[in-house]
Scaffold this motif. Structure first.
Motif, PDB file in Angstrom:
ATOM      1  N   GLN A 181       0.857  -1.182   0.000  1.00 42.84           N
ATOM      2  CA  GLN A 181       0.000   0.000   0.000  1.00 42.84           C
ATOM      3  C   GLN A 181       0.896   1.235   0.000  1.00 42.84           C
ATOM      4  OE1 GLN A 181      -2.992   0.278  -0.453  1.00 42.84           O
ATOM      5  NE2 GLN A 181      -3.400   2.403   0.106  1.00 42.84           N
ATOM      6  N   PRO A 182       0.811   2.084  -1.018  1.00 44.93           N
ATOM      7  CA  PRO A 182       1.747   3.192  -1.115  1.00 44.93           C
ATOM      8  C   PRO A 182       1.553   4.273  -0.066  1.00 44.93           C
ATOM      9  CG  PRO A 182       0.065   3.329  -2.809  1.00 44.93           C
ATOM     10  CD  PRO A 182      -0.128   2.023  -2.115  1.00 44.93           C
ATOM     11  N   ALA A 183       0.381   4.502   0.344  1.00 47.36           N
ATOM     12  CA  ALA A 183       0.159   5.597   1.284  1.00 47.36           C
ATOM     13  C   ALA A 183      -0.736   5.116   2.417  1.00 47.36           C
ATOM     14  CB  ALA A 183      -0.507   6.767   0.570  1.00 47.36           C
ATOM     15  N   ALA A 184      -0.616   5.819   3.509  1.00 47.36           N
ATOM     16  CA  ALA A 184      -1.447   5.447   4.652  1.00 47.36           C
ATOM     17  C   ALA A 184      -2.913   5.707   4.319  1.00 47.36           C
ATOM     18  CB  ALA A 184      -1.047   6.267   5.862  1.00 47.36           C
ATOM     19  N   GLU A 185      -3.754   4.841   4.835  1.00 44.79           N
ATOM     20  CA  GLU A 185      -5.179   5.004   4.594  1.00 44.79           C
ATOM     21  C   GLU A 185      -5.688   6.274   5.264  1.00 44.79           C
ATOM     22  OE1 GLU A 185      -6.992   3.397   2.647  1.00 44.79           O
ATOM     23  OE2 GLU A 185      -5.733   1.689   2.195  1.00 44.79           O
ATOM     24  N   VAL A 186      -6.551   6.934   4.575  1.00 44.91           N
ATOM     25  CA  VAL A 186      -7.126   8.157   5.117  1.00 44.91           C
ATOM     26  C   VAL A 186      -8.196   7.782   6.128  1.00 44.91           C
ATOM     27  CG1 VAL A 186      -8.370  10.269   4.523  1.00 44.91           C
ATOM     28  CG2 VAL A 186      -6.689   9.308   2.936  1.00 44.91           C
ATOM     29  N   ALA A 187      -8.126   8.413   7.267  1.00 44.84           N
ATOM     30  CA  ALA A 187      -9.135   8.139   8.288  1.00 44.84           C
ATOM     31  C   ALA A 187     -10.499   8.613   7.797  1.00 44.84           C
ATOM     32  CB  ALA A 187      -8.779   8.873   9.576  1.00 44.84           C
ATOM     33  N   PRO A 188     -11.542   7.856   8.119  1.00 42.02           N
ATOM     34  CA  PRO A 188     -12.860   8.259   7.643  1.00 42.02           C
ATOM     35  C   PRO A 188     -13.271   9.590   8.232  1.00 42.02           C
ATOM     36  CG  PRO A 188     -13.038   6.473   9.243  1.00 42.02           C
ATOM     37  CD  PRO A 188     -11.591   6.627   8.918  1.00 42.02           C
ATOM     38  N   ALA A 189     -13.768  10.427   7.374  1.00 40.15           N
ATOM     39  CA  ALA A 189     -14.175  11.749   7.822  1.00 40.15           C
ATOM     40  C   ALA A 189     -15.456  11.635   8.640  1.00 40.15           C
ATOM     41  CB  ALA A 189     -14.415  12.656   6.617  1.00 40.15           C
ATOM     42  N   PRO A 190     -15.551  12.414   9.714  1.00 44.92           N
ATOM     43  CA  PRO A 190     -16.791  12.380  10.491  1.00 44.92           C
ATOM     44  C   PRO A 190     -17.964  12.895   9.660  1.00 44.92           C
ATOM     45  CG  PRO A 190     -15.405  14.211  11.181  1.00 44.92           C
ATOM     46  CD  PRO A 190     -14.596  13.400  10.230  1.00 44.92           C
ATOM     47  N   VAL A 191     -19.112  12.350   9.985  1.00 44.23           N
ATOM     48  CA  VAL A 191     -20.309  12.756   9.234  1.00 44.23           C
ATOM     49  C   VAL A 191     -20.618  14.209   9.558  1.00 44.23           C
ATOM     50  CG1 VAL A 191     -22.753  12.300   8.887  1.00 44.23           C
ATOM     51  CG2 VAL A 191     -21.176  10.420   9.342  1.00 44.23           C
ATOM     52  N   PRO A 192     -20.706  15.065   8.543  1.00 43.21           N
ATOM     53  CA  PRO A 192     -21.004  16.466   8.811  1.00 43.21           C
ATOM     54  C   PRO A 192     -22.372  16.614   9.476  1.00 43.21           C
ATOM     55  CG  PRO A 192     -20.316  16.128   6.535  1.00 43.21           C
ATOM     56  CD  PRO A 192     -20.533  14.786   7.125  1.00 43.21           C
ATOM     57  N   VAL A 193     -22.386  17.500  10.445  1.00 39.37           N
ATOM     58  CA  VAL A 193     -23.646  17.702  11.175  1.00 39.37           C
ATOM     59  C   VAL A 193     -24.724  18.205  10.225  1.00 39.37           C
ATOM     60  CG1 VAL A 193     -24.759  18.986  13.021  1.00 39.37           C
ATOM     61  CG2 VAL A 193     -22.423  18.133  13.319  1.00 39.37           C
ATOM     62  N   GLU A 194     -24.311  19.115   9.368  1.00 39.97           N
ATOM     63  CA  GLU A 194     -25.304  19.705   8.478  1.00 39.97           C
ATOM     64  C   GLU A 194     -25.939  18.640   7.586  1.00 39.97           C
ATOM     65  OE1 GLU A 194     -25.696  23.173   5.077  1.00 39.97           O
ATOM     66  OE2 GLU A 194     -23.737  22.661   5.910  1.00 39.97           O
ATOM     67  N   GLU A 195     -25.134  17.684   7.204  1.00 39.31           N
ATOM     68  CA  GLU A 195     -25.670  16.615   6.359  1.00 39.31           C
ATOM     69  C   GLU A 195     -26.749  15.829   7.094  1.00 39.31           C
ATOM     70  OE1 GLU A 195     -23.134  13.980   3.733  1.00 39.31           O
ATOM     71  OE2 GLU A 195     -23.766  12.512   5.242  1.00 39.31           O
ATOM     72  N   MET A 196     -26.498  15.560   8.364  1.00 37.66           N
ATOM     73  CA  MET A 196     -27.502  14.817   9.137  1.00 37.66           C
ATOM     74  C   MET A 196     -28.775  15.638   9.309  1.00 37.66           C
ATOM     75  SD  MET A 196     -26.472  11.869   9.556  1.00 37.66           S
ATOM     76  CE  MET A 196     -27.882  11.375  10.537  1.00 37.66           C
ATOM     77  N   VAL A 197     -28.596  16.959   9.439  1.00 35.37           N
ATOM     78  CA  VAL A 197     -29.785  17.819   9.537  1.00 35.37           C
ATOM     79  C   VAL A 197     -30.598  17.739   8.249  1.00 35.37           C
ATOM     80  CG1 VAL A 197     -30.555  20.213   9.725  1.00 35.37           C
ATOM     81  CG2 VAL A 197     -28.710  19.385  11.186  1.00 35.37           C
ATOM     82  N   LEU A 198     -29.881  17.789   7.138  1.00 36.29           N
ATOM     83  CA  LEU A 198     -30.573  17.687   5.846  1.00 36.29           C
ATOM     84  C   LEU A 198     -31.277  16.334   5.705  1.00 36.29           C
ATOM     85  CD1 LEU A 198     -27.897  19.285   3.467  1.00 36.29           C
ATOM     86  CD2 LEU A 198     -30.124  20.244   4.075  1.00 36.29           C
ATOM     87  N   VAL A 199     -30.609  15.290   6.151  1.00 35.99           N
ATOM     88  CA  VAL A 199     -31.213  13.954   6.062  1.00 35.99           C
ATOM     89  C   VAL A 199     -32.482  13.893   6.912  1.00 35.99           C
ATOM     90  CG1 VAL A 199     -30.896  11.538   6.700  1.00 35.99           C
ATOM     91  CG2 VAL A 199     -29.074  12.753   5.511  1.00 35.99           C
ATOM     92  N   LYS A 200     -32.419  14.465   8.114  1.00 41.45           N
ATOM     93  CA  LYS A 200     -33.612  14.434   8.977  1.00 41.45           C
ATOM     94  C   LYS A 200     -34.767  15.214   8.349  1.00 41.45           C
ATOM     95  CE  LYS A 200     -31.280  13.737  13.396  1.00 41.45           C
ATOM     96  NZ  LYS A 200     -30.790  14.362  14.638  1.00 41.45           N
TER      97      LYS A 200
END
Lengths: 160, 227
Positions: free
Chosen positions: B28-47
């Protein structure tokens, strides 16, 4: 660098080409609206017939094809024009062609009737020939006796 | 029979074991990118969207439409099919919003729906060779990678970009759907192995092995252009 890595490097360069493939300009401007339209249509027409959904889907696909490929729209337009012109030409030919004559019914033909009398008979009973005009030089007026012309010796009395 | 799977429980085709193991799995050439936290605004939109707010869902669609479309386009090599599938994926996601529990980001969840739908579609598609390719943008001619590729003294020098594009898409269509998906997500769209593993619901090792095998296959298919 191993041959594999070298080749993968070339492959990676080639994949850059894929990132330059872009849909038609403005495509994404209306994408979400189309999604919302279909969501609303699905809510309103949940009970619609499957053929309606199929037809709507096909029409949307055709419209999309026209939007993305103007040449397709041009070909379609040319086809419609060609159909229209051929229809006009065909109808003109049909109107200028001589009317098709139908042979009289065998029973009617078997009866020896003189043409003049037959014309009178036909004019008096048009339904016997089904309303179809006969193609002949005989007119319905041929049977009507023309008034005889007589020479009249007419003189003006002398004036005083 | 088409697959009808609940988006949250995705026993996807990609979870099947790898049939052909590659001879060597690259580092694996590069370290895996840590998963980005779910944006709060996105969850608001989903709700809000879950409550029927279509303007909120419109915002969500606008955020991810380009990435979803691109993935489906690279999978199908057909603009019309990708358009249909992307729209249907977003519609299905809207209808299934109540089952979205927020365990992953909305983006990953929609991605799964879209990918599942596309794989089912590709399995049912009769004419696999039909392609309807998007045009290349004007930057393609100036891309350093492509300039280097077509300007070297090799047989491919004769090939123009349009021909390369067609050959590349044809080669991708020869890959199996899981391998094509891995190549698309990693080599074309630049997603990390971990993100791909989440989308495909498999482990990272499977992603790596599939990626390696898919590259080998592509290399064989495009050997005339990669000498």
């Amino acid at each position: 660098m191993s041959p594999d890595k070298e080749n993968f490097e070339l492959l990676r360069r080639l994949f850059a080409l894929k990132r330059h493939e872009q849909p038609p300009p403005g495509y994404f401007n209306s994408f979400s609206q189309q999604v919302l339209f279909r969501i609303r249509a699905g809510e309103l027409g949940a009970d619609s017939a499957p053929w309606e959904n199929w037809l709507t889907s096909k029409l949307q696909r055709l419209w999309l094809a026209f939007e993305t490929k103007p040449i397709l729209a041009g070909v379609f337009g040319a086809g419609v024009c060609a159909l229209l012109i051929s229809g006009v030409i065909y109808s003109e030919r049909m109107s200028s062609a001589p009317p098709v004559a139908f042979a009289p019914e065998p029973q009617a033909a078997a009866v020896p009737v003189q043409m003049a009398d037959r014309s009178l008979f036909e004019s008096a009973n048009p339904s016997t020939m089904g309303g179809i005009p006969l193609q002949s030089s005989v007119s319905v007026f041929d049977g009507i006796p023309m008034p005889q012309s007589k020479l009249v010796n007419w003189s003006v009395p002398p004036s005083n | 029979m088409p697959w009808r799977l609940a988006p949250e429980t995705l026993p996807m085709i990609m979870t099947e074991p790898v049939r052909r193991k590659p001879s060597k799995v690259p580092e694996q050439p590069a370290a895996e990118v840590a998963p980005a936290p779910v944006p709060v605004e996105e969850m608001v939109l989903v709700k809000r969207a879950r409550l029927g707010d279509l303007s909120a869902y419109d915002e969500l669609v606008r955020r991810y439409q380009e990435r979803i479309y691109a993935t489906l386009y690279h999978m199908t090599s057909n603009h019309e099919d990708a358009n249909d599938l992307a729209q249907e994926a977003f519609i299905k996601a809207f209808q299934a919003l109540k089952s979205f529990k927020g365990g992953s980001s909305f983006y990953t969840w929609v991605y799964r729906i879209a990918v599942n739908k596309t794989i089912n579609f590709l399995k049912q598609r009769k004419n696999k060779s039909q392609m309807s390719l998007d045009d290349l943008d004007f930057n393609a001619e100036h891309d350093p990678d492509l300039v280097a590729l077509i300007s070297e003294k090799t047989p491919r020098r004769e090939a123009n970009l349009a021909e390369l594009q067609e050959k590349l898409n044809a080669a991708m269509q020869k890959l199996s759907e899981p391998h094509r998906l891995v190549v698309t997500l990693h080599d074309v769209q630049g997603l990390s192995h971990e993100e791909i593993a989440k989308i495909m619901d498999c482990n990272i090792g499977t992603v790596r092995s599939r990626l390696f095998y898919a590259r080998q296959q592509m290399q064989a298919y495009l050997s005339d252009y990669l000498k």
